[in-house]
Design a protein around this motif. Structure first.
Motif, PDB file in Angstrom:
ATOM      1  N   VAL A 243     -14.783  37.556  14.353  1.00 55.21           N
ATOM      2  CA  VAL A 243     -16.028  38.328  14.401  1.00 55.21           C
ATOM      3  C   VAL A 243     -17.095  37.560  13.645  1.00 55.21           C
ATOM      4  O   VAL A 243     -16.888  37.130  12.502  1.00 55.21           O
ATOM      5  N   THR A 244     -18.256  37.376  14.269  1.00 54.09           N
ATOM      6  CA  THR A 244     -19.391  36.754  13.589  1.00 54.09           C
ATOM      7  C   THR A 244     -20.584  37.688  13.683  1.00 54.09           C
ATOM      8  O   THR A 244     -20.872  38.240  14.755  1.00 54.09           O
ATOM      9  N   PHE A 245     -21.236  37.885  12.548  1.00 53.86           N
ATOM     10  CA  PHE A 245     -22.339  38.849  12.474  1.00 53.86           C
ATOM     11  C   PHE A 245     -23.525  38.224  11.752  1.00 53.86           C
ATOM     12  O   PHE A 245     -23.361  37.564  10.721  1.00 53.86           O
ATOM     13  N   THR A 246     -24.707  38.462  12.282  1.00 54.51           N
ATOM     14  CA  THR A 246     -25.950  38.101  11.601  1.00 54.51           C
ATOM     15  C   THR A 246     -26.793  39.357  11.478  1.00 54.51           C
ATOM     16  O   THR A 246     -27.013  40.061  12.469  1.00 54.51           O
ATOM     17  N   GLY A 247     -27.250  39.652  10.264  1.00 57.37           N
ATOM     18  CA  GLY A 247     -28.046  40.849  10.051  1.00 57.37           C
ATOM     19  C   GLY A 247     -28.173  41.176   8.577  1.00 57.37           C
ATOM     20  O   GLY A 247     -28.062  40.295   7.717  1.00 57.37           O
ATOM     21  N   SER A 248     -28.400  42.432   8.278  1.00 55.85           N
ATOM     22  CA  SER A 248     -28.631  42.849   6.902  1.00 55.85           C
ATOM     23  C   SER A 248     -27.341  42.859   6.097  1.00 55.85           C
ATOM     24  O   SER A 248     -26.235  42.987   6.643  1.00 55.85           O
TER      25      SER A 248
ATOM     26  N   VAL B  32     -24.746  32.303   0.047  1.00 52.54           N
ATOM     27  CA  VAL B  32     -23.792  32.767  -0.957  1.00 52.54           C
ATOM     28  C   VAL B  32     -24.240  34.147  -1.433  1.00 52.54           C
ATOM     29  O   VAL B  32     -25.270  34.662  -1.022  1.00 52.54           O
ATOM     30  N   LYS B  33     -23.429  34.739  -2.302  1.00 49.80           N
ATOM     31  CA  LYS B  33     -23.700  36.080  -2.846  1.00 49.80           C
ATOM     32  C   LYS B  33     -23.868  37.075  -1.691  1.00 49.80           C
ATOM     33  O   LYS B  33     -23.099  37.021  -0.709  1.00 49.80           O
ATOM     34  N   ASP B  34     -24.847  37.961  -1.769  1.00 48.87           N
ATOM     35  CA  ASP B  34     -25.004  38.984  -0.731  1.00 48.87           C
ATOM     36  C   ASP B  34     -25.585  38.432   0.572  1.00 48.87           C
ATOM     37  O   ASP B  34     -25.824  39.192   1.513  1.00 48.87           O
ATOM     38  N   SER B  35     -25.807  37.136   0.622  1.00 51.98           N
ATOM     39  CA  SER B  35     -26.269  36.519   1.869  1.00 51.98           C
ATOM     40  C   SER B  35     -25.122  36.105   2.774  1.00 51.98           C
ATOM     41  O   SER B  35     -25.341  35.514   3.829  1.00 51.98           O
TER      42      SER B  35
ATOM     43  N   PRO C 255     -28.653  39.928  15.879  1.00 48.22           N
ATOM     44  CA  PRO C 255     -29.902  40.655  15.688  1.00 48.22           C
ATOM     45  C   PRO C 255     -30.963  40.232  16.700  1.00 48.22           C
ATOM     46  O   PRO C 255     -30.745  39.338  17.516  1.00 48.22           O
ATOM     47  N   TRP C 256     -32.116  40.856  16.573  1.00 45.42           N
ATOM     48  CA  TRP C 256     -33.177  40.706  17.560  1.00 45.42           C
ATOM     49  C   TRP C 256     -34.190  39.620  17.224  1.00 45.42           C
ATOM     50  O   TRP C 256     -35.004  39.249  18.069  1.00 45.42           O
TER      51      TRP C 256
ATOM     52  N   LYS D 127      -9.243  40.208  11.101  1.00 44.62           N
ATOM     53  CA  LYS D 127      -9.990  39.248  11.913  1.00 44.62           C
ATOM     54  C   LYS D 127     -10.759  38.302  11.001  1.00 44.62           C
ATOM     55  O   LYS D 127     -11.432  38.746  10.069  1.00 44.62           O
ATOM     56  N   LYS D 128     -10.681  37.021  11.261  1.00 45.30           N
ATOM     57  CA  LYS D 128     -11.533  36.052  10.570  1.00 45.30           C
ATOM     58  C   LYS D 128     -12.985  36.418  10.866  1.00 45.30           C
ATOM     59  O   LYS D 128     -13.338  36.761  11.992  1.00 45.30           O
ATOM     60  N   SER D 129     -13.866  36.346   9.840  1.00 48.57           N
ATOM     61  CA  SER D 129     -15.269  36.687  10.073  1.00 48.57           C
ATOM     62  C   SER D 129     -16.201  35.683   9.420  1.00 48.57           C
ATOM     63  O   SER D 129     -15.855  35.025   8.431  1.00 48.57           O
ATOM     64  N   VAL D 130     -17.383  35.573   9.986  1.00 47.16           N
ATOM     65  CA  VAL D 130     -18.503  34.826   9.419  1.00 47.16           C
ATOM     66  C   VAL D 130     -19.669  35.793   9.330  1.00 47.16           C
ATOM     67  O   VAL D 130     -20.002  36.467  10.310  1.00 47.16           O
ATOM     68  N   LEU D 131     -20.274  35.890   8.143  1.00 45.30           N
ATOM     69  CA  LEU D 131     -21.389  36.809   7.931  1.00 45.30           C
ATOM     70  C   LEU D 131     -22.606  36.022   7.468  1.00 45.30           C
ATOM     71  O   LEU D 131     -22.582  35.386   6.404  1.00 45.30           O
TER      72      LEU D 131
END
Length: 459
Positions: free
Chosen positions: A205-210, A432-435, A132-133, A226-230
Motif C-alpha cells: 500500500v502506498t499513500f500520499t496525503g495528510s 521523516v517524523k510525521d512526514s 491525492p488531488w 502489508k508493506k507500506s510507503v507513506l
C-alpha cells in the motif's frame, strides 16, 4: 451512502461530470483481474516492459495539452503548471527506462564461508495506491511506473475530485500498450478501500496525503501485514541566513510558496529569516507576494488559480483567522475575494509563533509564515521545531556552510540550497517524523515493493 462521484470546477463552482461508484463486489473482482494481469506481466521480459514504459512517456507528451487542461478543470492548477507536471511524468518514464533494468539486476557476492550468494529483486504482486488531488498525474506516475517496471500490478484509488484524470491515465497507459487490467482505477468509497487493503492479493500500500489520514492508512496496512510507503504533509522551512542573496531568496521563496496554488506537500511554507536581514527580506517578500496575479487558471497570464475545493479554501482561511486571533499579523492577503470559485489570495503572515496554526500546522494553500530568528543557530532550531520533516531550504552565499547545515543539522528528508526544486527524478523523495516513511525516485522507489530474495549456494 453516495452511489456516485461528481467532479466540480473550482474556478466556477459548477459541476463537471458524474461517475458511478463501484460496488464492493465489482471492486474485489477488479483486484482479482489485476492479479491475473500481474501473473502474466511478471513473466514479461524487462526489455518488453521498458518499451511500454518508454511509450507511456511519449503518450503523455502527445496528450499533454488536453491532459493539462483536464487537470486545471478538475483541481484548478494554472495550466502551465499542468504542462510542467506532465513533462515531469515523462521524465520519470525516461529515467526508469534508463536505470530500471540495472536497478533490478541480480547481484552476486562471495559469502564469508566461501560460498556464493545471489540477490534477486522479484515483484511482490498487486500494489494499492491511494493518491491525492494536487498533482493528478504525477502522484500516480510516481508510484506506478517504477512498480510496473519491477513487474507489479497497480491499483489506484484517486481523489474523487480528479476522477477524470485517473481515467485519463488509464487510457494513456493502455494506449501505450500496457495490458488490460494491469493498471486498474477503483472508483470506490472509504469503506470499500478498507476491504481492498484486507485482500490477500494486495501485497503493498502506498499513500500520499495528510499525516492524519496517513496514520489511519498505516494502521490498516500494518494490521493486514502489508508493506507500506507513506508520503505525508509538511510545513517546510526555508532559512534565510545573513550572507544570503536577498533578491534571489525573495524571488525563489515567492515561487516556492505559490507554485501549484500553494497546494504542495513539499512547498516552501515557513520562512525563517535571521534578524540581520529580516527587514530587507520582509519588504521584498511582502511586496512580491502582494503583486501575485490571481485569476482564471486557464489564462496564461494568471499566476495563482483557485484552491481545489471549497472546504479547502474555507479551511485555510480558518487557519489564518485563528493565527491572527493568537497574535499573528497579516502583511498582505488574508481575505476571501468576492468572486465565483474557490479563490484565495497570496498571503503573508508575520509575528508567527508557537501555538498558532501558521507555526505548528501545514498551510496547504498560498499562505506564507514569516518568522524572525536571532541568528543561524536559532533559525535551525525553529526549522526543526516541527512534527514534520519532508523538505526545506537554505539561502546562503557560503555553499559549503549550507551543505554542512543541510547534512548534519536539518532534520528533513530533502533540502534545497539557494533554490526551490519540487522533484529531482534521480534523487530520493520522502520525509521523516510525521512526514512519513519510505522513498520514491532515484532508484529507491523501484525497490520499495520488491522481494529482495537471497539465494545461497554453499560449498
Amino acid at each position: 451512502m453516495e452511489s456516485n462521484i461528481t467532479t466540480v470546477n473550482p474556478a466556477t463552482g459548477k459541476e463537471i461530470k458524474s461517475y458511478d461508484l463501484m460496488t464492493e463486489k465489482e471492486a474485489l473482482e477488479a483486484v482479482e483481474k489485476c492479479h491475473t494481469a500481474f501473473t502474466n506481466w511478471k513473466a514479461t521480459p524487462t526489455e518488453d516492459r521498458v518499451k511500454i514504459i518508454k511509450k507511456i512517456g511519449e503518450k503523455l507528451q502527445e496528450h499533454k495539452e488536453d491532459f493539462a487542461k483536464l487537470m486545471t478543470l478538475e483541481m484548478g492548477k494554472i495550466v502551465k503548471h499542468g504542462r510542467q507536471e506532465l513533462d515531469l511524468c515523462t521524465g520519470i518514464c525516461d529515467y526508469t527506462v534508463a536505470s530500471g533494468v540495472e536497478e533490478l539486476a541480480n547481484e552476486e557476492k562471495e559469502l564469508q564461508n566461501g560460498g556464493k550468494g545471489i540477490v534477486t529483486y522479484s515483484p511482490l504482486g498487486v500494489i494499492y495506491g491511494i493518491q491525492p488531488w494536487n498533482f493528478p498525474a504525477y502522484q500516480v506516475v510516481r508510484y506506478s511506473i517504477v512498480n510496473l517496471m519491477a513487474g507489479n500490478g497497480i491499483l489506484l484509488k484517486h481523489a474523487e475530485n480528479v476522477t477524470g484524470s485517473a481515467l485519463k491515465l488509464k487510457e494513456i497507459y493502455e494506449e501505450a500498450g500496457l495490458p488490460k487490467d494491469l493498471f486498474t482505477v477503483l472508483l470506490i468509497d472509504h469503506d470499500t478501500s478498507e476491504k481492498i487493503m484486507e485482500q490477500r492479493l494486495v501485497r503493498g500500500v502506498t499513500f500520499t496525503g495528510s499525516a492524519e489520514v496517513g496514520r489511519k492508512i498505516g494502521e490498516q496496512a500494518g494490521k493486514n501485514l502489508k508493506k507500506s510507503v507513506l508520503e505525508l504533509g509538511s510545513n517546510d522551512a526555508y532559512i534565510v541566513l545573513e550572507d544570503a542573496d536577498i533578491p534571489l531568496a525573495v524571488k525563489t521563496s515567492a515561487i516556492g510558496r505559490i507554485f501549484n496554488n500553494g497546494e504542495t506537500c513539499v512547498a516552501a511554507k515557513r520562512f525563517i529569516v535571521v534578524e540581520a536581514v529580516y527587514e530587507e527580506f520582509k519588504k521584498g517578500f511582502v511586496e512580491r507576494m502582494s503583486k501575485i496575479k490571481l485569476g482564471d487558471p486557464m489564462d496564461e497570464d494568471s499566476q495563482l488559480g483557485p484552491m481545489a475545493r471549497k472546504d479547502l479554501r474555507d479551511g485555510i482561511h480558518k487557519q489564518v483567522k485563528e493565527s491572527v486571533e493568537k497574535g499573528a499579523e497579516i502583511y498582505c492577503g488574508g481575505e476571501i475575494p468576492n468572486r465565483d470559485g474557490y479563490y484565495y489570495p497570496s498571503t503573508v503572515l508575520g509575528n508567527v509563533k508557537p501555538g498558532q496554526p501558521a507555526y505548528d500546522d501545514e498551510l496547504f494553500g498560498p499562505v506564507a509564515s514569516l518568522i524572525k530568528a536571532k541568528d543561524q543557530d536559532d533559525a535551525i532550531r525553529i526549522a526543526n521545531d516541527s512534527r514534520f520533516g519532508l523538505g526545506g531550504g537554505i539561502f546562503s552565499r557560503d555553499e559549503e556552510k549550507a551543505i554542512e547545515l543541510a547534512q548534519n543539522q536539518f532534520d528533513t528528508g530533502m533540502v534545497s540550497i539557494n533554490s526551490f526544486g519540487l522533484i529531482q527524478v534521480d534523487m530520493p523523495f520522502g520525509g521523516v517524523k510525521d512526514s512519513g516513511f519510505g522513498r520514491e525516485h532515484g532508484g529507491f522507489g523501484i525497490k520499495e515493493f520488491v522481494n529482495a530474495k537471497a539465494i545461497n549456494i554453499l560449498n
